[in-house]
Design a protein around this motif. Structure first.
Motif, PDB file in Angstrom:
ATOM      1  N   PHE A  70      -1.164   5.165 -44.553  1.00 10.28           N
ATOM      2  CA  PHE A  70      -2.198   4.543 -45.347  1.00 10.28           C
ATOM      3  C   PHE A  70      -2.746   6.273 -46.488  1.00 10.28           C
ATOM      4  O   PHE A  70      -3.646   5.583 -47.328  1.00 10.28           O
ATOM      5  CB  PHE A  70      -3.201   3.149 -44.066  1.00 10.28           C
ATOM      6  N   THR A  71      -3.669   6.549 -45.333  1.00 12.20           N
ATOM      7  CA  THR A  71      -4.235   7.705 -46.667  1.00 12.20           C
ATOM      8  C   THR A  71      -3.225   8.308 -47.791  1.00 12.20           C
ATOM      9  O   THR A  71      -3.982   8.706 -49.070  1.00 12.20           O
ATOM     10  CB  THR A  71      -4.856   9.358 -45.525  1.00 12.20           C
ATOM     11  N   ILE A  72      -2.702   8.714 -47.376  1.00 10.03           N
ATOM     12  CA  ILE A  72      -0.734   8.945 -48.157  1.00 10.03           C
ATOM     13  C   ILE A  72      -0.727   7.883 -49.246  1.00 10.03           C
ATOM     14  O   ILE A  72      -1.029   8.019 -50.305  1.00 10.03           O
ATOM     15  CB  ILE A  72       0.053   9.657 -48.244  1.00 10.03           C
ATOM     16  N   SER A  73      -0.810   6.700 -48.824  1.00  8.14           N
ATOM     17  CA  SER A  73      -0.650   5.554 -50.124  1.00  8.14           C
ATOM     18  C   SER A  73      -2.320   5.361 -50.835  1.00  8.14           C
ATOM     19  O   SER A  73      -1.379   4.959 -52.086  1.00  8.14           O
ATOM     20  CB  SER A  73       0.365   4.283 -49.065  1.00  8.14           C
ATOM     21  N   ALA A  74      -3.308   5.630 -50.619  1.00  7.78           N
ATOM     22  CA  ALA A  74      -4.105   5.433 -50.948  1.00  7.78           C
ATOM     23  C   ALA A  74      -4.445   6.742 -52.092  1.00  7.78           C
ATOM     24  O   ALA A  74      -5.182   6.714 -53.381  1.00  7.78           O
ATOM     25  CB  ALA A  74      -5.650   5.025 -50.114  1.00  7.78           C
ATOM     26  N   MET A  75      -4.769   8.059 -51.703  1.00  9.80           N
ATOM     27  CA  MET A  75      -4.454   9.216 -52.355  1.00  9.80           C
ATOM     28  C   MET A  75      -3.514  10.347 -52.153  1.00  9.80           C
ATOM     29  O   MET A  75      -4.003  11.275 -52.872  1.00  9.80           O
ATOM     30  CB  MET A  75      -6.018   9.708 -52.382  1.00  9.80           C
ATOM     31  N   GLY A  76      -1.895  10.101 -51.796  1.00  8.65           N
ATOM     32  CA  GLY A  76      -1.717  11.001 -51.702  1.00  8.65           C
ATOM     33  C   GLY A  76      -1.609  11.584 -53.376  1.00  8.65           C
ATOM     34  O   GLY A  76      -0.890  12.946 -53.151  1.00  8.65           O
ATOM     35  N   GLU A  77      -1.304  11.092 -54.799  1.00  5.84           N
ATOM     36  CA  GLU A  77      -0.337  12.138 -55.371  1.00  5.84           C
ATOM     37  C   GLU A  77      -2.275  12.925 -55.801  1.00  5.84           C
ATOM     38  O   GLU A  77      -2.485  13.802 -56.651  1.00  5.84           O
ATOM     39  CB  GLU A  77      -0.843  11.045 -56.642  1.00  5.84           C
ATOM     40  N   GLN A  78      -2.864  12.489 -55.150  1.00  8.51           N
ATOM     41  CA  GLN A  78      -4.100  14.239 -55.265  1.00  8.51           C
ATOM     42  C   GLN A  78      -3.778  14.903 -54.666  1.00  8.51           C
ATOM     43  O   GLN A  78      -4.568  15.927 -54.831  1.00  8.51           O
ATOM     44  CB  GLN A  78      -5.556  13.188 -54.832  1.00  8.51           C
ATOM     45  N   PHE A  79      -3.336  14.764 -53.753  1.00  7.42           N
ATOM     46  CA  PHE A  79      -2.804  16.269 -53.044  1.00  7.42           C
ATOM     47  C   PHE A  79      -2.237  17.091 -52.887  1.00  7.42           C
ATOM     48  O   PHE A  79      -1.054  16.760 -53.695  1.00  7.42           O
ATOM     49  CB  PHE A  79      -2.733  15.860 -50.425  1.00  7.42           C
ATOM     50  N   THR A  80      -2.518  18.259 -52.311  1.00  5.22           N
ATOM     51  CA  THR A  80      -1.443  19.508 -53.288  1.00  5.22           C
ATOM     52  C   THR A  80      -0.326  19.980 -52.518  1.00  5.22           C
ATOM     53  O   THR A  80       0.738  19.960 -52.524  1.00  5.22           O
ATOM     54  CB  THR A  80      -2.449  20.505 -53.355  1.00  5.22           C
ATOM     55  N   ASN A  81      -1.355  19.545 -51.035  1.00  3.55           N
ATOM     56  CA  ASN A  81       0.015  19.860 -49.919  1.00  3.55           C
ATOM     57  C   ASN A  81      -0.641  18.881 -48.480  1.00  3.55           C
ATOM     58  O   ASN A  81      -1.192  18.530 -48.685  1.00  3.55           O
ATOM     59  CB  ASN A  81       0.292  21.759 -49.582  1.00  3.55           C
ATOM     60  N   LEU A  82      -0.020  18.902 -47.977  1.00  2.00           N
ATOM     61  CA  LEU A  82       0.262  18.641 -46.117  1.00  2.00           C
ATOM     62  C   LEU A  82       0.034  19.859 -45.464  1.00  2.00           C
ATOM     63  O   LEU A  82       1.391  20.626 -45.852  1.00  2.00           O
ATOM     64  CB  LEU A  82       1.229  17.612 -45.511  1.00  2.00           C
TER      65      LEU A  82
END
Length: 313
Positions: free
Chosen positions: A211-223
């Motif tokens: 859910f988190t990735i689908s909501a703002m995955g494009e904003q994250f630099t890395n996991l």
């Protein structure tokens, strides 16, 4: 420095210092949140958020000072290299104790943006807590239940839209969000109740992180895949730390690319969900072995025999 004192005295001293530290900085954050609420100017709110994050940084730093005062801790940390305060990170971690948050905020405070959590919308209305978390720009989720969706199918996808809107502010302010995918703190009893295939972990739940990735995955630099171990803890880690008996904290940080999650496929296709769960299970299987090797290294009494079944179905 004071670890020569008897355990009960250390417990009373650390309790007093932790309460004072938490009350002080949380009060300042709440006051800042109230001012931020009364002056709804975007530039002012952004500046206020930066100040509130600095208050949280101060809380974490003082916690580290208290820890240095009451206990002689040996820190064994790997994986901080390459992390940036200007980055956007999604963190996943095993969860052992209420002490975990203090540890991670302290260790990571100068390497990545201050940690934030996805919170249930109901917490927004809890006195002081809700205002403080809002002041820190922690995202509140309005999770629609299966029963509500069945009654009103038009609500499908609304949670994702709401979360995306609440995360819009993160596009201009570097952010770190942590997700405890086990959903609860580990105990041997919970592990047995779940029939967990891991020796030192509960079963990971893929829904929240997807859910988190689908909501703002494009904003994250890395996991960031974080493994936390207290080799000499008997299980009640927070109390043991406050009594000065925990001597070593081990942290392993693995930087990974953020997986792509197509929200339409994930929430509508069972095989897509199963594939994502298998990916997460694989990370958890490696984490379980990593914990085992750390415990062996330090001759921990927590070591579970290799004969225990660890295969993930």
């Amino acid at each position: 420095m004071l670890n020569f004192l008897p355990g009960p005295i250390l417990f009373l001293l650390s309790s007093l210092l932790l309460v004072i530290n938490t009350v002080l900085w949380s009060s300042l954050i709440c006051i800042g949140g109230l001012i931020k609420l009364l002056i709804p100017i975007s530039g002012f709110r952004k500046a206020s958020t930066i100040i509130m994050n600095r208050c949280m940084w101060s809380w974490a730093s003082v916690n580290g000072g208290i820890l240095f005062l009451i206990a002689k801790i040996e820190w064994d940390i790997e994986g901080l290299e390459g992390l940036k305060k200007e980055g956007w990170y999604l963190l996943i971690s095993n969860h052992l104790s209420g002490f975990d948050i203090a540890v991670l905020t302290y260790v990571l405070r100068n390497n990545i943006p201050m940690l934030k959590f996805f919170l249930k919308k109901e917490l927004l209305y809890v006195p002081f807590l809700g205002l403080g978390c809002w002041a820190l720009d922690m995202p509140f989720m309005n999770r629609t239940s299966a029963a509500q969706l069945k009654k009103n199918p038009k609500l499908k996808g609304k949670d994702l839209e709401t979360t995306r809107r609440s995360c819009e502010k993160f596009k201009s302010i570097p952010t770190s969000i942590i997700n405890y995918v086990e959903g609860s703190r580990f105990t041997p009893e919970k592990r047995a109740r779940q029939h967990s295939p891991y020796r030192y972990l509960l079963r990971p739940k893929a829904g929240g992180i997807a859910f988190t990735i689908s909501a703002m995955g494009e904003q994250f630099t890395n996991l960031l895949n974080i493994t936390l171990v207290y080799p000499d803890s008997a299980g009640n880690t927070l109390s043991e730390v406050m009594h000065g008996t925990v001597k070593r904290i081990v942290i392993r940080i693995e930087t990974l690319p953020v997986p792509q999650v197509d929200d339409v496929k994930y929430f509508n296709d069972a095989e897509t969900r199963a594939q994502f769960q298998r990916w997460l299970n694989g990370i958890w299987q490696q984490k379980d072995e990593q914990i085992h090797q750390v415990l062996l290294k330090y001759n921990s009494t927590q070591v579970i025999d290799d004969a225990v079944e660890t295969k993930v179905s």
